[in-house]
Design an enzyme around this catalytic site. Structure first.
Site, PDB file in Angstrom:
ATOM      1  N   CYS A  79       0.812  -1.223   0.000  1.00 30.28           N
ATOM      2  CA  CYS A  79       0.000   0.000   0.000  1.00 30.28           C
ATOM      3  C   CYS A  79       0.840   1.266   0.000  1.00 30.28           C
ATOM      4  O   CYS A  79       0.295   2.368  -0.138  1.00 30.28           O
ATOM      5  CB  CYS A  79      -0.959  -0.010   1.188  1.00 30.28           C
ATOM      6  SG  CYS A  79      -2.347  -1.153   0.965  1.00 30.28           S
ATOM      7  N   LYS A  81       0.356   3.341  -3.236  1.00 30.77           N
ATOM      8  CA  LYS A  81      -0.858   4.096  -3.523  1.00 30.77           C
ATOM      9  C   LYS A  81      -0.540   5.559  -3.802  1.00 30.77           C
ATOM     10  O   LYS A  81       0.396   6.128  -3.239  1.00 30.77           O
ATOM     11  CB  LYS A  81      -1.831   4.016  -2.341  1.00 30.77           C
ATOM     12  CG  LYS A  81      -2.491   2.663  -2.169  1.00 30.77           C
ATOM     13  CD  LYS A  81      -3.565   2.722  -1.108  1.00 30.77           C
ATOM     14  CE  LYS A  81      -4.318   1.408  -1.001  1.00 30.77           C
ATOM     15  NZ  LYS A  81      -5.420   1.471  -0.022  1.00 30.77           N
ATOM     16  N   ASP A  85      -8.369  -4.111  -5.336  1.00 33.21           N
ATOM     17  CA  ASP A  85      -7.086  -3.580  -4.888  1.00 33.21           C
ATOM     18  C   ASP A  85      -5.977  -4.440  -5.483  1.00 33.21           C
ATOM     19  O   ASP A  85      -6.131  -5.663  -5.599  1.00 33.21           O
ATOM     20  CB  ASP A  85      -6.981  -3.593  -3.364  1.00 33.21           C
ATOM     21  CG  ASP A  85      -6.139  -2.427  -2.830  1.00 33.21           C
ATOM     22  OD1 ASP A  85      -5.156  -2.064  -3.522  1.00 33.21           O
ATOM     23  OD2 ASP A  85      -6.450  -1.902  -1.765  1.00 33.21           O
ATOM     24  N   HIS A 129      -8.137 -11.285 -14.930  1.00 31.75           N
ATOM     25  CA  HIS A 129      -7.633 -10.601 -16.119  1.00 31.75           C
ATOM     26  C   HIS A 129      -6.147 -10.350 -15.930  1.00 31.75           C
ATOM     27  O   HIS A 129      -5.691 -10.034 -14.828  1.00 31.75           O
ATOM     28  CB  HIS A 129      -8.371  -9.276 -16.326  1.00 31.75           C
ATOM     29  CG  HIS A 129      -8.001  -8.581 -17.598  1.00 31.75           C
ATOM     30  ND1 HIS A 129      -8.402  -9.022 -18.833  1.00 31.75           N
ATOM     31  CD2 HIS A 129      -7.251  -7.471 -17.813  1.00 31.75           C
ATOM     32  CE1 HIS A 129      -7.932  -8.215 -19.770  1.00 31.75           C
ATOM     33  NE2 HIS A 129      -7.230  -7.257 -19.175  1.00 31.75           N
ATOM     34  N   SER A 130      -5.381 -10.481 -16.998  1.00 35.22           N
ATOM     35  CA  SER A 130      -3.930 -10.283 -16.926  1.00 35.22           C
ATOM     36  C   SER A 130      -3.454  -9.441 -18.099  1.00 35.22           C
ATOM     37  O   SER A 130      -4.041  -9.470 -19.182  1.00 35.22           O
ATOM     38  CB  SER A 130      -3.207 -11.636 -16.932  1.00 35.22           C
ATOM     39  OG  SER A 130      -3.455 -12.321 -18.154  1.00 35.22           O
ATOM     40  N   ASP A 186     -10.869   0.034   7.331  1.00 36.95           N
ATOM     41  CA  ASP A 186      -9.612  -0.691   7.484  1.00 36.95           C
ATOM     42  C   ASP A 186      -8.458   0.288   7.298  1.00 36.95           C
ATOM     43  O   ASP A 186      -8.516   1.217   6.499  1.00 36.95           O
ATOM     44  CB  ASP A 186      -9.507  -1.891   6.530  1.00 36.95           C
ATOM     45  CG  ASP A 186      -9.614  -1.506   5.069  1.00 36.95           C
ATOM     46  OD1 ASP A 186     -10.253  -0.484   4.759  1.00 36.95           O
ATOM     47  OD2 ASP A 186      -9.070  -2.238   4.227  1.00 36.95           O
TER      48      ASP A 186
END
Length: 345
Positions: free
Chosen positions: A16, A19, A67, A138-139, A225
């Site tokens: 994170c 971000k 995420d 999905h890639s 969170d």
């Protein structure tokens, strides 16, 4: 560790910490066209929640979130677990249950596909632990590894938790230790102890499912969170410009060695962005630099921050402790004051 696993290294902004900063996001989001309001959209980005809630019936709503991020640990399997636990966390923060998940994969074409297999295996294990179904994904090709999930959950809209509905007098409860960002930064520099890193990994791979289940049995007014915007950043969003809070620094659960790493300036750019974003709303009363940095530290797959009725707080803490979570009562919500957040010993 096999040679193929060595191909995954710490990224410049893994987890994170990768971000975008909250200030940048706020400037972009405020310019987006809102469109025609839909009364069934109960929660959107206006409340700074990371998930959307859409009402289907009076008793059922869909929680939608996603995420993904670069790796922050060298083991692909553990990275997959962390990314999946983090992606599902928003559903739990709203009092919902995860039902389906889709893989999101960015992967270099020339990298060993066994690494990708281990990442996705770790993610699948956490989805299974959540009692959900991994339904595809999905890639795309990319110059670096990124992984996460798109997640759908269900919640009763009459009993869901928003992140900005706290009330004066509520007690604040945090369910996981802070400091994983500082520990991972120290690990990247080769300075983190095995014990500190083990605590960080254990925290990041723990689902917030059991904590969410405890909340649903009690008088919880708001929940979020704690992830990339730090404890103080997410608390600021919870207060919603309407309320203030007192934080008891000595009660905040933390990985003890994270404070040592902060004193050694093992801090992240993301942590400094968090300080720049919310620091003017915070007053520290004789709080050390290291403790301040801990409260601004970006967390990956962090715990739940709960605003609960004061009469229920001890019972919530007792049940969280019974679930083997390092939860503590860390503060209280007050009427609007200046400063917005006061941090005391």
């Amino acid at each position: 560790m096999g040679s193929e696993e060595k191909a995954i290294v710490f990224c410049r902004g893994g987890g994170c910490t990768a971000k975008l900063g909250p200030q940048i996001l706020s400037r972009v989001l405020e310019k987006l066209p809102k469109g025609v309001p839909d009364p069934n959209l109960l929660i959107g980005y206006d409340s700074h929640d990371d998930a959307a809630v859409y009402k289907v019936t009076e008793e059922l709503a869909v929680v939608q979130t996603l995420d993904f991020f670069p790796p922050m640990v060298e083991d692909p399997y553990i990275f997959g677990q962390i990314a999946a636990a983090n992606a599902m966390s928003d559903v739990y923060a709203m009092g919902g249950d995860v039902k389906t998940a889709l893989n999101i994969v960015c992967f270099p074409e020339k990298m060993d596909l066994n690494i990708l297999g281990r990442i996705m295996e770790g993610g699948a294990q956490k989805v299974k632990e959540a009692g959900a179904v991994l339904a595809g994904g999905h890639s795309i090709m990319d110059d670096s590894v990124k992984y996460g999930l798109s997640v759908n959950g269900l919640v009763d809209p009459r009993h869901m938790f928003a992140n900005n509905t706290a009330r004066p007098g509520d007690k604040l409860i945090l369910t996981k230790k802070l400091g994983v960002g500082l520990v991972c930064t120290a690990e990247r520099a080769g300075l983190a102890s095995d014990n500190a890193m083990q605590q960080a990994v254990r925290s990041m791979t723990t689902l917030n499912r059991s904590a969410s289940m405890v909340c649903r049995r009690h008088d919880v007014h708001a929940c979020t969170d704690v992830t990339g915007f730090s404890f103080l950043g997410h608390l600021h969003e919870m207060l919603d410009g309407r309320l203030s809070a007192i934080v008891y620094a000595d009660c905040v659960p933390r990985i003890r060695e994270a404070l040592d790493y902060a004193d050694d300036f093992m801090i992240t750019a993301a942590g400094q962005r968090n300080r720049n974003y919310v620091g003017s709303n915070v007053r520290f009363d004789s709080i050390s630099f290291a403790m301040q940095e801990l409260l601004f530290d970006p967390q990956t797959s962090g715990g739940l921050l709960i605003a609960a009725a004061a009469d229920d707080a001890d019972a919530i803490w007792t049940e969280l402790y019974a679930e083997h979570l390092p939860a503590r009562i860390v503060g209280e919500v007050t009427e609007k004051n200046d400063p917005e957040i006061l941090v005391v010993r």
